[in-house]
Design a protein around this motif. Structure first.
Motif, PDB file in Angstrom:
ATOM      1  N   LEU A 248       0.826  -1.208   0.000  1.00  0.00           N
ATOM      2  CA  LEU A 248       0.000   0.000   0.000  1.00  0.00           C
ATOM      3  C   LEU A 248       0.862   1.260   0.000  1.00  0.00           C
ATOM      4  CD1 LEU A 248      -2.669  -1.309   2.500  1.00  0.00           C
ATOM      5  CD2 LEU A 248      -3.160  -0.579   0.163  1.00  0.00           C
ATOM      6  N   HIS A 249       1.876   1.273   0.826  1.00  0.00           N
ATOM      7  CA  HIS A 249       2.778   2.431   0.853  1.00  0.00           C
ATOM      8  C   HIS A 249       3.436   2.632  -0.513  1.00  0.00           C
ATOM      9  CE1 HIS A 249       2.577   3.667   5.009  1.00  0.00           C
ATOM     10  NE2 HIS A 249       2.864   2.455   5.453  1.00  0.00           N
ATOM     11  N   ALA A 250       3.898   1.534  -1.119  1.00  0.00           N
ATOM     12  CA  ALA A 250       4.591   1.630  -2.397  1.00  0.00           C
ATOM     13  C   ALA A 250       3.670   2.138  -3.504  1.00  0.00           C
ATOM     14  CB  ALA A 250       5.163   0.266  -2.789  1.00  0.00           C
ATOM     15  N   ALA A 251       2.367   1.914  -3.365  1.00  0.00           N
ATOM     16  CA  ALA A 251       1.403   2.359  -4.378  1.00  0.00           C
ATOM     17  C   ALA A 251       0.902   3.779  -4.119  1.00  0.00           C
ATOM     18  CB  ALA A 251       0.218   1.406  -4.419  1.00  0.00           C
ATOM     19  N   GLY A 252       1.431   4.426  -3.078  1.00  0.00           N
ATOM     20  CA  GLY A 252       1.075   5.812  -2.828  1.00  0.00           C
ATOM     21  C   GLY A 252      -0.050   6.032  -1.843  1.00  0.00           C
ATOM     22  N   PHE A 253      -0.462   4.993  -1.130  1.00  0.00           N
ATOM     23  CA  PHE A 253      -1.540   5.151  -0.147  1.00  0.00           C
ATOM     24  C   PHE A 253      -0.997   5.801   1.127  1.00  0.00           C
ATOM     25  CE2 PHE A 253      -3.504   2.135  -2.947  1.00  0.00           C
ATOM     26  CZ  PHE A 253      -4.858   2.401  -2.854  1.00  0.00           C
ATOM     27  N   ALA A 254      -1.847   6.578   1.775  1.00  0.00           N
ATOM     28  CA  ALA A 254      -1.513   7.224   3.037  1.00  0.00           C
ATOM     29  C   ALA A 254      -2.400   6.663   4.142  1.00  0.00           C
ATOM     30  CB  ALA A 254      -1.711   8.734   2.925  1.00  0.00           C
ATOM     31  N   HIS A 255      -2.039   6.984   5.378  1.00  0.00           N
ATOM     32  CA  HIS A 255      -2.797   6.522   6.554  1.00  0.00           C
ATOM     33  C   HIS A 255      -3.020   5.016   6.492  1.00  0.00           C
ATOM     34  CE1 HIS A 255      -3.438  10.758   7.275  1.00  0.00           C
ATOM     35  NE2 HIS A 255      -4.067  10.875   6.118  1.00  0.00           N
ATOM     36  N   VAL A 256      -1.954   4.319   6.102  1.00  0.00           N
ATOM     37  CA  VAL A 256      -2.027   2.863   5.966  1.00  0.00           C
ATOM     38  C   VAL A 256      -2.065   2.232   7.354  1.00  0.00           C
ATOM     39  CG1 VAL A 256      -0.765   0.815   5.212  1.00  0.00           C
ATOM     40  CG2 VAL A 256      -0.899   2.834   3.720  1.00  0.00           C
ATOM     41  N   GLU A 257      -2.949   1.264   7.530  1.00  0.00           N
ATOM     42  CA  GLU A 257      -3.040   0.584   8.819  1.00  0.00           C
ATOM     43  C   GLU A 257      -3.600  -0.818   8.637  1.00  0.00           C
ATOM     44  OE1 GLU A 257      -6.294   1.542  11.519  1.00  0.00           O
ATOM     45  OE2 GLU A 257      -7.014   3.046  10.067  1.00  0.00           O
ATOM     46  N   SER A 258      -3.423  -1.627   9.665  1.00  0.00           N
ATOM     47  CA  SER A 258      -4.039  -2.953   9.740  1.00  0.00           C
ATOM     48  C   SER A 258      -4.958  -2.980  10.949  1.00  0.00           C
ATOM     49  CB  SER A 258      -2.976  -4.050   9.862  1.00  0.00           C
ATOM     50  OG  SER A 258      -2.113  -4.044   8.746  1.00  0.00           O
ATOM     51  N   ARG A 259      -6.003  -3.767  10.871  1.00  0.00           N
ATOM     52  CA  ARG A 259      -6.952  -3.890  11.969  1.00  0.00           C
ATOM     53  C   ARG A 259      -7.092  -5.347  12.374  1.00  0.00           C
ATOM     54  NH1 ARG A 259     -11.766   0.620  11.022  1.00  0.00           N
ATOM     55  NH2 ARG A 259     -10.332   2.405  10.812  1.00  0.00           N
ATOM     56  N   ARG A 260      -7.282  -5.545  13.665  1.00  0.00           N
ATOM     57  CA  ARG A 260      -7.325  -6.891  14.229  1.00  0.00           C
ATOM     58  C   ARG A 260      -8.760  -7.389  14.366  1.00  0.00           C
ATOM     59  NH1 ARG A 260      -2.332  -8.281  16.389  1.00  0.00           N
ATOM     60  NH2 ARG A 260      -0.861  -6.522  16.508  1.00  0.00           N
ATOM     61  N   ASP A 261      -8.926  -8.696  14.127  1.00  0.00           N
ATOM     62  CA  ASP A 261     -10.238  -9.306  14.326  1.00  0.00           C
ATOM     63  C   ASP A 261     -10.417  -9.659  15.801  1.00  0.00           C
ATOM     64  OD1 ASP A 261      -8.794 -11.661  14.776  1.00  0.00           O
ATOM     65  OD2 ASP A 261      -9.191 -12.472  12.787  1.00  0.00           O
ATOM     66  N   LEU A 262     -11.515 -10.311  16.133  1.00  0.00           N
ATOM     67  CA  LEU A 262     -11.814 -10.614  17.531  1.00  0.00           C
ATOM     68  C   LEU A 262     -10.818 -11.586  18.144  1.00  0.00           C
ATOM     69  CD1 LEU A 262     -15.714 -10.874  17.404  1.00  0.00           C
ATOM     70  CD2 LEU A 262     -14.313  -8.989  18.273  1.00  0.00           C
ATOM     71  N   ALA A 263     -10.095 -12.316  17.318  1.00  0.00           N
ATOM     72  CA  ALA A 263      -9.062 -13.221  17.812  1.00  0.00           C
ATOM     73  C   ALA A 263      -7.721 -12.512  18.010  1.00  0.00           C
ATOM     74  CB  ALA A 263      -8.889 -14.388  16.854  1.00  0.00           C
ATOM     75  N   GLY A 264      -7.668 -11.203  17.723  1.00  0.00           N
ATOM     76  CA  GLY A 264      -6.447 -10.442  17.887  1.00  0.00           C
ATOM     77  C   GLY A 264      -5.494 -10.534  16.715  1.00  0.00           C
ATOM     78  N   ILE A 265      -5.946 -11.121  15.599  1.00  0.00           N
ATOM     79  CA  ILE A 265      -5.111 -11.275  14.408  1.00  0.00           C
ATOM     80  C   ILE A 265      -5.280 -10.076  13.497  1.00  0.00           C
ATOM     81  CG2 ILE A 265      -4.759 -12.671  12.325  1.00  0.00           C
ATOM     82  CD1 ILE A 265      -5.776 -15.067  13.963  1.00  0.00           C
ATOM     83  N   GLU A 266      -4.166  -9.566  12.959  1.00  0.00           N
ATOM     84  CA  GLU A 266      -4.246  -8.492  11.970  1.00  0.00           C
ATOM     85  C   GLU A 266      -4.883  -9.082  10.706  1.00  0.00           C
ATOM     86  OE1 GLU A 266      -0.800  -5.254  12.759  1.00  0.00           O
ATOM     87  OE2 GLU A 266      -0.112  -7.170  11.940  1.00  0.00           O
ATOM     88  N   ARG A 267      -6.177  -8.839  10.554  1.00  0.00           N
ATOM     89  CA  ARG A 267      -6.977  -9.532   9.545  1.00  0.00           C
ATOM     90  C   ARG A 267      -7.147  -8.738   8.268  1.00  0.00           C
ATOM     91  NH1 ARG A 267      -7.393 -14.274   8.399  1.00  0.00           N
ATOM     92  NH2 ARG A 267      -7.485 -14.691  10.652  1.00  0.00           N
ATOM     93  N   ILE A 268      -7.228  -7.386   8.370  1.00  0.00           N
ATOM     94  CA  ILE A 268      -7.402  -6.552   7.188  1.00  0.00           C
ATOM     95  C   ILE A 268      -6.399  -5.414   7.218  1.00  0.00           C
ATOM     96  CG2 ILE A 268      -9.869  -7.115   7.080  1.00  0.00           C
ATOM     97  CD1 ILE A 268     -10.436  -4.245   8.055  1.00  0.00           C
ATOM     98  N   SER A 269      -6.053  -4.933   6.041  1.00  0.00           N
ATOM     99  CA  SER A 269      -5.186  -3.765   5.913  1.00  0.00           C
ATOM    100  C   SER A 269      -5.747  -2.863   4.833  1.00  0.00           C
ATOM    101  CB  SER A 269      -3.737  -4.174   5.563  1.00  0.00           C
ATOM    102  OG  SER A 269      -3.161  -4.902   6.611  1.00  0.00           O
ATOM    103  N   GLY A 270      -5.503  -1.563   5.003  1.00  0.00           N
ATOM    104  CA  GLY A 270      -6.018  -0.622   4.028  1.00  0.00           C
ATOM    105  C   GLY A 270      -5.300   0.711   4.108  1.00  0.00           C
ATOM    106  N   GLY A 271      -5.683   1.579   3.186  1.00  0.00           N
ATOM    107  CA  GLY A 271      -5.100   2.912   3.151  1.00  0.00           C
ATOM    108  C   GLY A 271      -5.973   3.835   2.342  1.00  0.00           C
TER     109      GLY A 271
END
Length: 273
Positions: A248-271
């Motif tokens: 995501l960073h390499a493609a020019g996205f900003a405010h990139v982050e990952s979010r954890r599911d109820l099991a505490g796993i980083e399940r999704i990422s976006g920007g």
């Protein structure tokens, strides 16, 4: 002729699973089954149950046997042509809806829709949204379209490979959010031969490479289709979050982050662009 009690006891399945299958085979609810568990049942219905119990004992997913799976409070029809919707994917829908809050008549694109669970759930939560969903599989699109129709969701569907499904249109900053739960399991991952994954469509599970090929394609193409300030969110594997953030960073996205599911796993990422 066998009774419900005898069929359940002889199934070799956990009680809840056996009851669910027998209820479906008989077309009755839990209360009826409990109240009539000592009555002889029709042989043809008992035969259906025994077949399902055998298949379940061999590892076939309950969702395929029952033909449905609950997701975001809605019952979605499923078949072996589509991935079974999973609770952790609800995080992707919730995050997309959070981004759309306050946006009038937003446009949404769901890439690789499968059963349509993500696109339909967004459309039901935001009836004012123009939601489009794509998939390479004609069989999956048929399931998704049937779910949208049955649940009363306004979703348009297109067949093709990622952005190539968009009718050959020239890229334009069209969408407020793009979401995807693409195939992200590496071809050599041993989990593909275990559990429910043995029965789910390989096209929906693995990119037949390192598990990042579909994610790379989605990230690479997204900037041409997103409006300024708008978002791309993707589900990925439990150990892929850092690499997806790098994409995501390499493609020019900003405010990139990952979010954890109820099991505490980083399940999704976006920007955001």
């Amino acid at each position: 002729m066998a009774t419900a009690r005898e069929l359940i006891a002889g199934s070799g399945l956990p009680l809840l699973e056996a009851r669910m299958l027998l209820e479906r085979a008989l077309g009755v609810g839990r209360a009826w089954l409990i109240a009539h568990d000592d009555e002889a049942l029709p042989d043809d219905r008992a035969a259906v149950f025994r077949d399902w119990a055998r298949r379940r004992g061999n590892g076939e997913p309950m969702a395929y046997l029952l033909g449905e799976r609950e997701f975001m409070g809605h019952d979605f029809q499923v078949s072996p042509a589509v991935l079974i919707p999973r609770p952790e994917t609800e995080l992707l829908v919730e995050t997309a809806l959070e981004h759309l809050r306050g946006r009038a008549t937003p446009r949404v694109l769901d890439l690789g829709t499968g059963s349509g669970a993500i696109a339909v759930s967004i459309a039901l939560a935001r009836p004012d949204a123009a939601v489009q969903a794509t998939d390479l599989s004609a069989e999956a699109l048929a399931v998704a379209a049937a779910n949208a129709s049955r649940l009363g969701a306004a979703v348009t569907f297109a067949r093709g490979d990622w952005y190539g499904a968009l009718n050959g249109a020239a890229p334009a900053p069209t969408y407020d959010v793009i979401v995807s739960n693409p195939p992200y399991i590496a071809a050599a991952d041993p989990h593909l031969s275990q559990g429910d994954l043995r029965h789910e469509p390989p096209l929906a599970l693995t990119d037949r490479a390192d598990g990042l090929e579909a994610l790379r394609a989605i990230v690479r193409g997204a900037p041409a289709w997103l409006r300024p300030g708008c978002a791309l969110w993707m589900e990925h594997g439990w150990d892929q979050a850092a690499r997806v953030r790098d994409l995501l960073h390499a493609a020019g996205f900003a405010h990139v982050e990952s979010r954890r599911d109820l099991a505490g796993i980083e399940r999704i990422s976006g920007g955001y662009l």
